[in-house]
Design an enzyme around this catalytic site. Sequence first.
Site, short mmCIF file in Angstrom:
data_model
loop_
_atom_site.label_atom_id
_atom_site.label_comp_id
_atom_site.label_asym_id
_atom_site.label_seq_id
_atom_site.Cartn_x
_atom_site.Cartn_y
_atom_site.Cartn_z
N CYS A 1 -79.44 -6.27 -39.08
CA CYS A 1 -79.00 -5.20 -38.18
C CYS A 1 -78.98 -3.87 -38.91
O CYS A 1 -78.06 -3.61 -39.71
CB CYS A 1 -77.62 -5.57 -37.64
SG CYS A 1 -76.86 -4.30 -36.64
N CYS B 1 -75.99 -1.66 -38.18
CA CYS B 1 -74.76 -2.10 -38.85
C CYS B 1 -74.79 -1.75 -40.33
O CYS B 1 -73.80 -1.30 -40.88
CB CYS B 1 -74.60 -3.62 -38.73
SG CYS B 1 -74.80 -4.26 -37.08
N ASP B 2 -75.93 -1.95 -40.98
CA ASP B 2 -75.93 -1.97 -42.45
C ASP B 2 -76.80 -0.91 -43.11
O ASP B 2 -76.79 -0.79 -44.34
CB ASP B 2 -76.40 -3.36 -42.93
CG ASP B 2 -75.42 -4.45 -42.50
OD1 ASP B 2 -74.23 -4.16 -42.38
OD2 ASP B 2 -75.87 -5.59 -42.28
C1 LIG Z 1 -75.12 -10.45 -40.47
C2 LIG Z 1 -74.63 -9.63 -39.30
C3 LIG Z 1 -73.93 -8.46 -39.55
C4 LIG Z 1 -73.44 -7.70 -38.50
N1 LIG Z 1 -72.75 -6.56 -38.77
C5 LIG Z 1 -72.24 -5.83 -37.77
C6 LIG Z 1 -71.48 -4.66 -38.02
O1 LIG Z 1 -71.30 -4.26 -39.18
N2 LIG Z 1 -70.98 -3.98 -36.96
C7 LIG Z 1 -71.20 -4.38 -35.66
O2 LIG Z 1 -70.69 -3.73 -34.74
N3 LIG Z 1 -71.93 -5.47 -35.39
C8 LIG Z 1 -72.44 -6.20 -36.41
N4 LIG Z 1 -73.21 -7.30 -36.13
C9 LIG Z 1 -73.45 -7.66 -34.72
C10 LIG Z 1 -72.20 -8.36 -34.16
O3 LIG Z 1 -71.82 -9.38 -35.05
C11 LIG Z 1 -72.47 -8.92 -32.78
O4 LIG Z 1 -72.93 -7.89 -31.93
C12 LIG Z 1 -71.20 -9.52 -32.17
O5 LIG Z 1 -70.65 -10.48 -33.03
C13 LIG Z 1 -71.48 -10.15 -30.80
O6 LIG Z 1 -70.30 -10.69 -30.34
P1 LIG Z 1 -70.28 -11.87 -29.26
O7 LIG Z 1 -68.84 -12.20 -29.08
O8 LIG Z 1 -71.08 -11.51 -28.09
O9 LIG Z 1 -71.04 -13.08 -29.94
P2 LIG Z 1 -70.91 -13.83 -31.34
O10 LIG Z 1 -70.22 -13.01 -32.36
O11 LIG Z 1 -72.26 -14.33 -31.65
O12 LIG Z 1 -69.96 -15.06 -31.00
C14 LIG Z 1 -70.34 -16.08 -30.11
C15 LIG Z 1 -69.57 -17.31 -30.43
O13 LIG Z 1 -69.82 -18.30 -29.44
C16 LIG Z 1 -69.93 -19.57 -30.08
N5 LIG Z 1 -70.66 -20.51 -29.27
C17 LIG Z 1 -71.97 -20.49 -28.93
N6 LIG Z 1 -72.27 -21.57 -28.19
C18 LIG Z 1 -71.12 -22.29 -28.06
C19 LIG Z 1 -70.81 -23.53 -27.45
N7 LIG Z 1 -71.72 -24.24 -26.79
N8 LIG Z 1 -69.52 -23.97 -27.53
C20 LIG Z 1 -68.58 -23.26 -28.18
N9 LIG Z 1 -68.84 -22.09 -28.80
C21 LIG Z 1 -70.10 -21.61 -28.74
C22 LIG Z 1 -70.68 -19.22 -31.37
O14 LIG Z 1 -70.54 -20.25 -32.29
C23 LIG Z 1 -69.93 -17.95 -31.77
O15 LIG Z 1 -68.78 -18.27 -32.47
C24 LIG Z 1 -73.70 -8.10 -37.16
C25 LIG Z 1 -74.42 -9.27 -36.91
C26 LIG Z 1 -74.88 -10.03 -37.97
C27 LIG Z 1 -75.65 -11.31 -37.69
#
Ligand SMILES: Cc1cc2nc3c(=O)[nH]c(=O)nc-3n(C[C@H](O)[C@H](O)[C@H](O)COP(=O)(O)OP(=O)(O)OC[C@H]3O[C@@H](n4cnc5c(N)ncnc54)[C@H](O)[C@@H]3O)c2cc1C
Length: 324
Positions: free
Chosen positions: A133, A136-137
């Site tokens: 990302c 982000c980084d």
């Molecule tokens: C390496 C990295 C660094 C990042 N750094 C930043 C940053 O510095 N700043 C920023 O704003 N964003 C950052 N991001 C982006 C940010 O992490 C995402 O936009 C954000 O986490 C999305 O949130 P979410 O809740 O939609 O999904 P997610 O964070 O992906 O969470 C979804 C959750 O649902 C769970 N899940 C999926 N399927 C199932 C199932 N069948 N049963 C139970 N649980 C399930 C997954 O295991 C996960 O825990 C980064 C992403 C990555 C990969």
Amino acid sequence: MRDIIIIGSGPAGFTAAIYAARAELKPLLIASSVEIGGELMNTTEVENFPGFPEGIMGPDLMGKLQAQAERFGTEVVYDDVVSLDIDGPVKRVTLGNGETHEASALIYATGSAYRKLGLPEEELLSGHGLSWCATCDGFFFRQKTIAVVGGGDSAMEEATFLTRFADKVYVIHRRDSLKASKIMQQRAIDNEKIEFVWNSEVAAIVGETAVTGVTLRDTVTGEERLLELDGLFVAIGNDPRTHLVHGKLELTAEGTIAVDGRTSKTSLPGVFAAGDVIDPHYRQAITAAGSGTVAALDAEHYLAALGNENAAEALLENEFVAVD
Ligand SMILES: Cc1cc2nc3c(=O)[nH]c(=O)nc-3n(C[C@H](O)[C@H](O)[C@H](O)COP(=O)(O)OP(=O)(O)OC[C@H]3O[C@@H](n4cnc5c(N)ncnc54)[C@H](O)[C@@H]3O)c2cc1C
């Protein structure tokens, strides 16, 4: 039967839980058995989440969101949802351990997964010079030499964006032409900080505690060479985690769950979706958290219309809620 079940423990799921719990809806949040806390568990410093002027480590931020959700009565279950029965008024969720939970409303916040290179070093070096990302980084790579892997629009966008910070950005692509749109290609080709490395794939990421380079393999000759780097961005695609709802909920052309305008309403009544699983563009922690808020408020509204007492009371206290 419960009022509400939330699937996903990322910023979207936990934020939805904070709102639903504060509305006395006693949400059950299914957190997954392996990736509790979502994508931010894979990173180190998060510098762009509002409210933390010194930055915060990804896992610490997620721990705080979980504590805040639990403080108001969210029940967290550490298991995976393996199947869903969500067509009717009762939403049934089956977990890996075989248990079934039922609720009147469901918030689906399972996020999306960046495609990985499939190399063993990826897990170790994620957040230590290896990123998915640029938004982000990118800021961590001022005056550095970095590379972006990929040949599509998002790789061109990431590479061009990263030239704001880095002195040099290599674009590593396994073919000798790009699949990115002409306009995105040209923007990258015209940028003097970007150099293309054609017909090359990353055979290994080099570095013990942080990225120091990559071993490149020529896809035509098979020859290998070392390219020294301070950082590596992987931009080869992103897959919304929608496999449980295929054939049940409408999806968009990008593969995300389709929602109605700015709401979280999916194609099924009582099923709401939030976070990266509905978002092909922004994919940030704060946008996911905001989207979780929308889903909780939409679900409250839905439950109130069904005659649920707690949701009706919560809505009276929050008259500003206008989601229709
Ligand atoms: C390496 C990295 C660094 C990042 N750094 C930043 C940053 O510095 N700043 C920023 O704003 N964003 C950052 N991001 C982006 C940010 O992490 C995402 O936009 C954000 O986490 C999305 O949130 P979410 O809740 O939609 O999904 P997610 O964070 O992906 O969470 C979804 C959750 O649902 C769970 N899940 C999926 N399927 C199932 C199932 N069948 N049963 C139970 N649980 C399930 C997954 O295991 C996960 O825990 C980064 C992403 C990555 C990969």
